[in-house]
Write a protein that holds these residues in place. Structure first.
Motif, short mmCIF file in Angstrom:
data_model
loop_
_atom_site.label_atom_id
_atom_site.label_comp_id
_atom_site.label_asym_id
_atom_site.label_seq_id
_atom_site.Cartn_x
_atom_site.Cartn_y
_atom_site.Cartn_z
N MET A 78 0.70 -1.17 -0.03
CA MET A 78 -0.06 -0.14 -0.06
C MET A 78 0.76 1.36 0.02
SD MET A 78 -3.23 -0.98 2.43
CE MET A 78 -2.40 -1.30 3.87
N SER A 79 2.04 1.20 0.66
CA SER A 79 2.91 2.47 0.50
C SER A 79 3.41 2.75 -0.72
CB SER A 79 4.18 2.23 1.52
OG SER A 79 4.76 1.04 1.05
N LEU A 81 1.65 2.61 -3.49
CA LEU A 81 0.41 2.82 -4.37
C LEU A 81 0.75 4.15 -5.17
CD1 LEU A 81 -2.62 2.07 -2.43
CD2 LEU A 81 -1.91 0.81 -4.54
N LYS A 86 -3.71 6.09 -3.61
CA LYS A 86 -2.93 6.10 -2.01
C LYS A 86 -4.28 7.28 -0.99
CE LYS A 86 1.18 5.89 -0.50
NZ LYS A 86 2.54 6.17 -0.12
N LYS A 90 -6.46 6.42 1.75
CA LYS A 90 -6.41 7.46 2.95
C LYS A 90 -7.53 7.85 3.58
CE LYS A 90 -1.46 8.82 2.44
NZ LYS A 90 -0.69 10.11 2.04
N VAL A 152 0.24 1.93 4.88
CA VAL A 152 0.11 2.97 3.85
C VAL A 152 1.36 3.95 4.19
CG1 VAL A 152 -1.45 5.03 3.18
CG2 VAL A 152 -2.26 2.89 4.11
#
Length: 317
Positions: A78-79, A81, A86, A90, A152
């Protein structure tokens, strides 16, 4: 002799019938909680299931689109994306966190009320245990949100999203756009304007804000955080501010003087003034109280408005 035995048997039979009837009537007797329209256990619908589901479903869509063959650790994909994806993730997570904090406010208020009832014997231990179980369930959900935030934005404090969610509720209430509304860029921009924009929220520091109006600076300490000041400490939640002042351990109530007014506070012991000044925000004196415990005077101020206080006392001019 036979008549005596028969008499004893009849008496035993009458006793057994009476006991059975009493048990039956006890089972049929309405539960006092039920008569008041209260369930025998605390409702287990405190979690914002719709927001949790919306986040999880969107996360799986992104997984299928961007990380179908990901073999790395946990959900750190996810980090990496794309920024648009993202950002949307969030906001889904923020929506979930806001729902959690709204639920936490409700459970906290309910727990205080039910504790009073439990301590006076009006509700059962079973009901009180179910309240505690709901609190534990919500605590686990908040831990899950922190875990998602860490995935994330691994380099940022995951507690930030919890603090930001509570700040949002204190300032705007728990009403946030629905998942379908969040798909709109305009709706996202509008929600951005409402977020405090602290660096603690994953990826939402000032650099992430779009051009245009920016939210005001962070307002006051987060709920529950104690602030140490000159001669006193204070903390706040959504509805109240608690002020604690040290006094001698042998202080008695008649020596304590507390004056609470809508815009001022004065706390004294004997001939000494311990705290005095203009409140930074108005309170409701009629809903405010104070107590003396060993070595401390604790003043509870009811806020005039359910908004965060930047500080306890206004700066002296």
């Amino acid at each position: 002799m036979a008549v005596f035995v028969i008499g004893i048997l009849v008496l035993l039979l009458v006793i057994l019938v009476a006991a059975a009837a009493a048990s039956f009537l006890a089972l049929r007797r309405p539960d006092p909680l039920h008569e008041l329209g209260v369930s025998s256990t605390y409702p287990r619908d405190s979690l914002p299931e719709d927001k949790i589901s919306a986040y999880c479903e969107f996360k799986e869509q992104l997984r299928s689109q961007y990380a179908k063959d990901y073999k790395g650790e946990a959900d750190l994909w996810m980090s990496s994306l794309p920024s648009d994806a993202k950002d949307m993730l969030k906001y889904r997570l923020m929506q979930r966190a806001i729902g959690d904090m709204a639920a936490l406010q409700k459970i906290d208020a309910d727990a205080r009320g039910y504790w009073r009832l439990f301590s006076k014997g009006f509700i059962t231990k079973k009901f009180w245990d179910s309240v505690m179980a709901a609190e534990r369930e919500l605590s686990q959900e908040l831990e899950n949100v922190r875990g998602e935030a860490s995935n994330v934005e691994p380099g940022q404090d995951p507690q930030g999203i919890i603090s930001e969610a509570m700040q949002f509720i204190l300032r705007f209430g728990s009403k946030v756009p629905s998942p379908s509304e969040l798909a709109s860029a305009d709706a996202m921009a509008e929600l951005k304007k409402k977020l405090p924009g602290q660096a603690g929220f994953p990826g939402m520091g000032p650099g992430a804000m779009p051009p245009g109006p920016r939210p005001s600076a962070p307002v006051g300490p987060p709920p529950g955080q104690e602030v140490i000041s000159d001669g006193y400490s204070w903390k706040q939640d959504a509805d109240d501010v608690e002020v604690s002042v040290s006094v001698p351990n042998n202080a008695v109530k008649k020596d304590i003087k507390v004056l609470i007014q809508a815009r001022s506070l004065k706390i004294g012991h004997c001939d000494s003034v311990l705290v005095e000044g203009t409140l930074a925000h108005p309170c409701r004196p009629e809903g405010s109280t104070w107590t003396l415990s060993r070595g401390h005077v604790v003043v509870s101020l009811e806020k005039a408005e359910a908004k965060p206080w930047q500080q306890l006392l206004a700066a002296k001019s």
